[in-house]
Every structure is written in structure tokens, then in C-alpha cells.
Design a protein around this motif. Structure first.
Motif, mmCIF file in Angstrom:
data_model
loop_
_atom_site.group_PDB
_atom_site.id
_atom_site.type_symbol
_atom_site.label_atom_id
_atom_site.label_comp_id
_atom_site.label_asym_id
_atom_site.label_seq_id
_atom_site.Cartn_x
_atom_site.Cartn_y
_atom_site.Cartn_z
ATOM 1 N N GLY A 1 0.787 -1.227 0.000
ATOM 2 C CA GLY A 1 0.000 0.000 0.000
ATOM 3 C C GLY A 1 0.817 1.274 0.000
ATOM 4 O O GLY A 1 1.987 1.306 0.387
ATOM 5 N N ALA A 2 0.142 2.340 -0.420
ATOM 6 C CA ALA A 2 0.780 3.650 -0.506
ATOM 7 C C ALA A 2 0.552 4.423 0.783
ATOM 8 O O ALA A 2 -0.410 4.184 1.510
ATOM 9 N N VAL A 3 1.449 5.341 1.033
ATOM 10 C CA VAL A 3 1.282 6.271 2.149
ATOM 11 C C VAL A 3 0.353 7.369 1.649
ATOM 12 O O VAL A 3 0.703 8.122 0.737
ATOM 13 N N SER A 4 -0.850 7.421 2.220
ATOM 14 C CA SER A 4 -1.886 8.240 1.586
ATOM 15 C C SER A 4 -2.736 9.001 2.598
ATOM 16 O O SER A 4 -3.314 10.036 2.274
ATOM 17 N N ALA A 5 -2.824 8.440 3.821
ATOM 18 C CA ALA A 5 -3.747 9.029 4.804
ATOM 19 C C ALA A 5 -2.974 9.642 5.970
ATOM 20 O O ALA A 5 -1.842 9.229 6.259
ATOM 21 N N PRO A 6 -3.584 10.595 6.656
ATOM 22 C CA PRO A 6 -2.940 11.169 7.850
ATOM 23 C C PRO A 6 -2.656 10.051 8.861
ATOM 24 O O PRO A 6 -3.475 9.156 9.039
ATOM 25 N N GLY A 7 -1.517 10.093 9.484
ATOM 26 C CA GLY A 7 -1.152 9.056 10.449
ATOM 27 C C GLY A 7 -0.346 7.934 9.826
ATOM 28 O O GLY A 7 0.316 7.165 10.532
ATOM 29 N N ASP A 8 -0.375 7.820 8.496
ATOM 30 C CA ASP A 8 0.361 6.743 7.824
ATOM 31 C C ASP A 8 1.860 6.819 8.106
ATOM 32 O O ASP A 8 2.517 5.804 8.342
ATOM 33 N N ILE A 9 2.390 8.024 8.044
ATOM 34 C CA ILE A 9 3.852 8.170 8.178
ATOM 35 C C ILE A 9 4.293 7.736 9.572
ATOM 36 O O ILE A 9 5.286 7.014 9.722
ATOM 37 N N GLU A 10 3.518 8.122 10.593
ATOM 38 C CA GLU A 10 3.859 7.740 11.970
ATOM 39 C C GLU A 10 3.776 6.221 12.123
ATOM 40 O O GLU A 10 4.652 5.603 12.725
ATOM 41 N N ARG A 11 2.724 5.629 11.571
ATOM 42 C CA ARG A 11 2.568 4.182 11.682
ATOM 43 C C ARG A 11 3.714 3.469 10.962
ATOM 44 O O ARG A 11 4.263 2.474 11.440
#
Lengths: 260, 377
Positions: A61-71
């Protein structure tokens, strides 16, 4: 029974689940995998979730939603060997088509209550945010490459994941070049091998779902497509498809868009 | 060897296929791939499997199969594949083994097939002769190639109608076969009908012809057939001036012309995959999941791939121009230094099957012109 075996984690970001399903689709090989590795965190396969750290982590999956980068950063921190799998995780995938468009307009058309939609400015690859040890391309990935990766990981050797063109696989398979013999547009010469040249094996042109090969000459291929009578906008759309946010294909598509 | 040319008809050729099959050969020849509209080597059970009444129109980046309107079996130039696909197959297992307790044992490979190729072109015979020099010559021997090659039976068919990308006459490899065959055929379609003039090149070839019990061909008809082959030399779609070419190319390595010539190169490796003399392979070690079984596989590789020249720190030839130059100068220059011959037989496949139609004959001429120009400055 599985204690002491290397621990596998599989995570999902913005994606269709097709790539992690490729793992479940490995059938006989999967049974061997299950015997050699501990499925520690793979919600699509098992409800049981074991704590990290994990020896081998697959990210779809792509990094697309808020919070994705932290996760993603948390996953990286608890993963020894991190592999991003599929066009979404390696290049932003099909949803990266929104990267050059007005997402607010999309959400107004698509959703009854667009105010609930919260999204990052762009859909991007995992490697844009954290260190990735290996990328497996494709939409979806090749289960052979996935198994090869797991086998290589378990045996402590480098996986054989070639970065050359799809044409290598076509010729090894004994396929006929659809561009030369049938005048069909094919992205094979600029696309990375790995799929086993599926589309040309069925006499169709490659549409580049494995993304750019190691040294893609997108301009020369595009010029040949024009000679074959293929429209500029078709060339643009082919480059801007599953891997539109991979640099080489993004730039190639832009070149054909700009000159319309 | 009986020098008298013999006369065969199509029924004799069918019987020849049967005889070769009885002798334990897997008979391979030009076949039509219906769905793909091409001629390619494949298993042959009778002359019906040959491309009857078909020809190929070949130009740079273009291949089309078209009806001839006659009954010729070999009325085309060259197919998409060459015998190399059989004699130098990709994914050949060179060693395999499995664990036994604390040790391991070698797994013996199955006996390789014995191929009889019927319908080999003289340029392909020349390519096999080159591979013989490389893999069975004075240097190192390749056992994988040796086992396949030394058992192979070769029936050639001379060319009378070269294709648009052919230039064997320039390379001295055709259009007629001069050596390297067990049986050489010339296909004839004249007032007297459809026939094949046959000559034996080896004892086994002579034995097969004797088994057929063929009658001698009339002198006039045999002479007319040979004449048609000679005339074919003047009908090549391409030509390549080899005079001093080794030195010309060797002197050109630093010239910026290579950037110009390689500007459209896709580095896709198609030219090397279709070339009947390109033999480069990568060696891959494969294991199963628990490493109880392992094999070493020789897999087709190409000098157009990064990893091919990858050493510590990177690829030796990072640019397309460096890779294209490597390929072309190897074929037409450094091959001479290594093996005393050119590595190109003029079959034209690299021109036809390059997706963007890069032409080795045009580019050799361009380098020659540039170097001559430079010499006069």
C-alpha cells in the motif's frame, strides 16, 4: 511449535489487498513457508497478533492518509528486514493518479459527506518515508518473487530480483515480440521484469505494472509508438497508469501531456 | 562423401523426418506459430509442420508473415528463433544436489535430447560454427553445450530469397552452405515441379540419404539450383562493409558518435536475445525453502543489463551508449581478437527484432564514415 522461527509481519496501507493475497495464493509453497516462518502479525491470515520485533516485514500500500507516516515509522522501528510489496508501496500505485489532480473535487463528487475525508496531499511510496531493504514491484506482485524473497531471507542469501526489462522474460519464454510482429504498443522494453511477461504471453502489450526498468528510455519507446500510429494521449495514459508516480514514468507521461 | 547431388521430393523429406525420428532424434524445424503469425523453430512430425507457402517480410522493427501463393516449404528468410534456443537453452541446470544427513549428493541430470534440425539456414550453420569455436575450441570447454551440440544432426536449406534485413553475403556466411551440415538441401520449384537437391556432408548424412534411396539429380537441374543460390547473394536487403572493420571500430571507442547511435537504444536486450551467436549467461544459485535442494542454473543474460557488468561499487557500463558500443564492437571487432572471426553472421534478427529498429549495418557504416572523416581533418 513455531517458537524460535523467524517472525513475519504483513502490514497494509492504501491498497486493494491484492499483494498480500498473493502470499495466501502461494498454496503449496505457503504451507512450506508456514513451516519455516512464524506468522506473527498478518491480520488477513490470522487473528493472532504477536508482539514485535519482527524479522521480516512486508508492507503493502501507498502512504496516503494522515497518520500513515507515523505508523510506518513504528513498523520500521520493529522490523529487521523491511520489504515493500506492489506498485502502491513502491510507487504510490493507481491512487497516485490523484497526485496531480484536485482531490477536493474528487471527494465532492464521490462521497456523500466529503467532510469526513481526510487525506495527505499525495499518495507516495514507502521508501519515500523510511528505509526499505527490498522492493517487490508489480500490480500485483509476482508470487514467485515473493517466495524467492522468503527463501533467500531464510537462507541468508540475496534474492534474485532482476531489474532488467520484461523483454528478457519474453525471449526466455519464447514469446514473440508483439510490437515487431503485430505493431502493438508494449511497455515491456522500459518495464522491469518479474511478472514472467504475462501480457505478451497472451499477445497483448505490457502496460508497465512492474514500473520502470533499470535504464528506461521512455522517450525512444514513445517515439516508436507514435510511428505505430498510437495517439499521444494514449502514450501519456500508459505511462501514467499503475506506476504514474515512479519518476521515469511520471516524467515520460508529462512529456506527452505537455506536448499535446 | 558422395559428391553427386541427389534429388528428393516432399515425400522423401517426410520419410527423412521419419528416419531421423527412428534414429532417436527429436526433429526440430521451422514451424508456424499460428496465433503469433511468425515462423519459429519447433517440433516437426511431417512436412505439413513447415511454413508451407508462407514467407516473412522483414524490415527494421517489423516482421510480417504473408502468403506466397506457392507450395514452398522454405520460402522465407529466417525465423524469429535460431537453433541457439536448443543448443544454448536458458535456465539450463549445470549442477544440482540435495542434502543427505550431514552431507550432500549430486543429482544427475536427465540425458539431454538429441536434436535433428531440418531447415537450418547457412547463416545459422555459421553461428553454430562460431559457438563451436567459443565453447568447444581451443579455450575452455562447455560441457552443457558439448552434450547438446555433439549429438545434433543438421539438415540445412540454402537461401534463394533473402529477407529485407539479411546481409549474410557481406559476412561470408551464406546464402549457400559450404560446411557444417550433415545434409544440405536446396529447394527447387521449377517447370519439373517441387524438389530438393541434396548433398551429404558427413557419413551419417550420407547414410540417411542412402536409406532414402534417392536418385541422382540431373546435372542441369542441380546447376540451376546452385545458380539460384549464387544469385541470392545479390538480393540481400542489407549489406555491411567488413573491410578493415575490426580496426575502424577499435579506433572509435572514445568517439562521441556512440552517444548518437545509442540515443534510441532501449537497453531492452532484445538484440542479444535473438542473436544466434550471443551466448552470455548469468549463473544463478537456487535453493528450496529449507535449503535441502539446490541447483546452479545458467540463464540467458545480456551485456545490455546493468548487473551483467556489475562489480563492487557499480556497473562498468552505466550508460546506454557504453552498453551499445560494447555489444556492437564485440560482434564486429573484439570478437576477431578473441576468436579470429566476426561474431556476426548477417542473419538480420537484431535489426528486425529491435523494437525501435536500430540497424547494425547502418551504424557500422556510420562509424566508418565518422572515422574516415576524422582521419581527413
Amino acid at each position: 511449535m513455531t517458537a524460535g522461527l523467524p517472525k513475519l509481519a504483513v502490514h497494509k496501507f492504501a491498497s486493494c489487498d491484492g499483494c498480500q493475497l498473493s502470499l495466501l495464493d502461494c498454496e503449496d509453497a505457503l504451507l512450506d513457508v508456514v513451516g519455516a516462518i512464524q506468522i506473527a502479525n498478518f491480520p488477513e491470515a490470522s487473528r493472532e497478533v504477536l508482539d514485535g520485533p519482527y524479522d521480516l516485514t512486508l508492507i503493502e500500500g501507498a502512504v496516503s492518509a494522515p497518520g500513515d507516516i507515523e505508523r510506518l515509522q513504528e513498523i520500521r522501528a520493529e522490523s529487521k528486514f523491511l520489504v515493500s510489496i506492489g506498485a502502491c508501496a513502491t510507487a504510490g500505485g493507481i491512487q497516485a493518479l490523484r497526485n496531480t489532480r484536485d482531490v477536493d473535487e474528487f471527494t465532492r463528487y464521490v462521497y456523500a459527506s466529503p467532510e469526513y475525508i481526510d487525506t495527505l496531499d499525495k499518495a507516495t511510496a514507502v521508501a519515500d518515508h523510511v528505509k526499505v531493504d527490498l522492493e517487490l514491484r508489480g500490480c500485483p506482485i509476482s508470487k514467485h518473487q515473493l517466495i524467492e524473497t522468503v527463501i533467500a531471507f531464510l537462507n541468508g542469501r540475496a534474492p534474485i530480483i532482476p531489474t532488467y526489462s520484461v523483454c528478457m522474460e519474453c525471449k526466455r519464454n519464447g514469446n514473440t515480440c508483439v510490437m515487431v510482429a503485430h505493431g502493438v504498443g508494449c511497455l515491456g522494453p522500459v518495464t522491469q521484469a518479474g511478472c514472467g511477461a504475462i501480457c505478451p504471453s497472451f499477445h497483448r502489450g505490457c502496460y508497465g505494472c512492474f514500473g520502470p526498468m533499470e535504464s528506461p528510455n521512455t522517450a525512444a519507446l514513445g517515439e516508436r509508438w507514435l510511428e505505430l500510429g498510437i495517439d499521444r494521449e494514449v502514450i501519456r495514459d500508459q505511462y501514467h497508469f499503475f506506476n504514474s508516480w515512479a519518476d521515469a514514468f511520471r516524467e515520460a507521461g508529462e512529456a506527452y501531456a505537455a506536448s499535446e | 562423401m558422395p559428391e553427386t547431388p541427389l534429388l528428393l521430393d516432399r515425400a522423401d523429406l517426410d520419410r527423412m523426418i521419419g528416419i531421423l525420428s527412428e534414429r532417436g532424434y527429436q526433429v526440430v524445424g521451422p514451424t508456424v506459430r499460428e496465433q503469433e503469425h511468425i515462423i519459429s523453430y519447433g517440433d516437426v512430425g511431417s512436412t505439413d509442420d513447415f511454413p508451407v507457402g508462407l514467407t516473412d517480410e522483414q524490415e527494421a522493427a517489423t516482421y510480417r508473415l504473408v502468403d506466397r501463393g506457392d507450395g514452398r516449404l522454405f520460402g522465407y528468410a529466417v525465423g524469429a528463433t535460431s537453433p541457439m534456443s536448443y543448443l544454448q537453452p536458458s535456465d539450463a541446470v549445470v549442477w544440482a544436489g540435495r542434502r543427505t544427513g550431514k552431507g550432500f549428493e549430486t543429482v544427475e541430470p536427465p540425458d539431454p535430447p538429441r536434436y535433428a534440425f531440418v531447415g537450418v539456414r547457412p547463416c545459422e550453420l555459421a553461428a553454430i560454427a562460431i559457438e563451436d569455436e567459443v565453447f568447444l575450441g581451443t579455450g575452455s570447454q562447455c560441457p552443457t553445450y558439448a552434450t547438446l551440440r555433439q549429438k545434433a544432426f543438421l539438415v540445412s536449406v540454402d537461401c534463394t530469397e533473402p529477407g529485407g534485413t539479411c546481409f549474410c553475403a557481406s559476412m561470408g556466411t551464406g546464402p549457400g552452405a559450404t560446411s557444417g551440415y550433415d545434409i544440405a538441401l536446396i529447394e527447387v520449384l521449377d517447370d519439373e515441379g517441387h524438389a530438393f537437391i541434396a548433398r551429404a556432408g558427413t557419413e551419417e548424412g550420407a547414410a540417411v540419404l542412402a536409406e532414402l534411396g534417392a536418385a541422382p539429380a540431373g546435372e542441369e537441374r542441380a546447376a540451376a539450383a546452385s545458380q539460384a543460390v549464387e544469385e541470392a547473394a545479390g538480393k540481400m536487403g542489407r549489406s555491411l562493409d567488413t573491410e578493415g572493420l575490426r580496426d575502424t571500430l577499435a579506433a572509435s571507442l572514445s568517439d562521441p558518435i556512440w552517444d548518437e547511435l545509442a540515443a534510441t537504444c532501449l537497453t531492452c536486450a532484445n538484440c542479444t536475445m535473438v542473436c544466434p551467436t550471443c551466448f552470455c549467461a548469468a549463473v544463478e544459485n537456487r535453493t528450496n525453502l529449507d535449503a535441502t535442494e539446490a541447483e546452479r542454473v545458467r540463464r540467458w543474460d545480456s551485456c545490455f543489463n546493468f548487473e551483467f557488468s556489475y562489480i563492487h561499487g557499480g556497473s562498468l557500463r552505466p550508460s546506454a551508449s557504453a552498453r551499445y558500443r560494447q555489444w556492437m564492437t564485440h560482434k564486429l571487432s573484439s570478437w576477431v581478437d578473441q576468436f579470429g572471426m566476426y561474431g556476426c553472421v548477417g542473419c538480420g534478427r537484431c535489426i528486425t527484432w529491435c523494437p525501435v529498429g536500430i540497424d547494425i549495418t547502418a551504424n557500422a557504416a556510420a562509424v566508418r564514415a565518422r572515422m574516415e572523416e576524422a582521419a581527413h581533418v
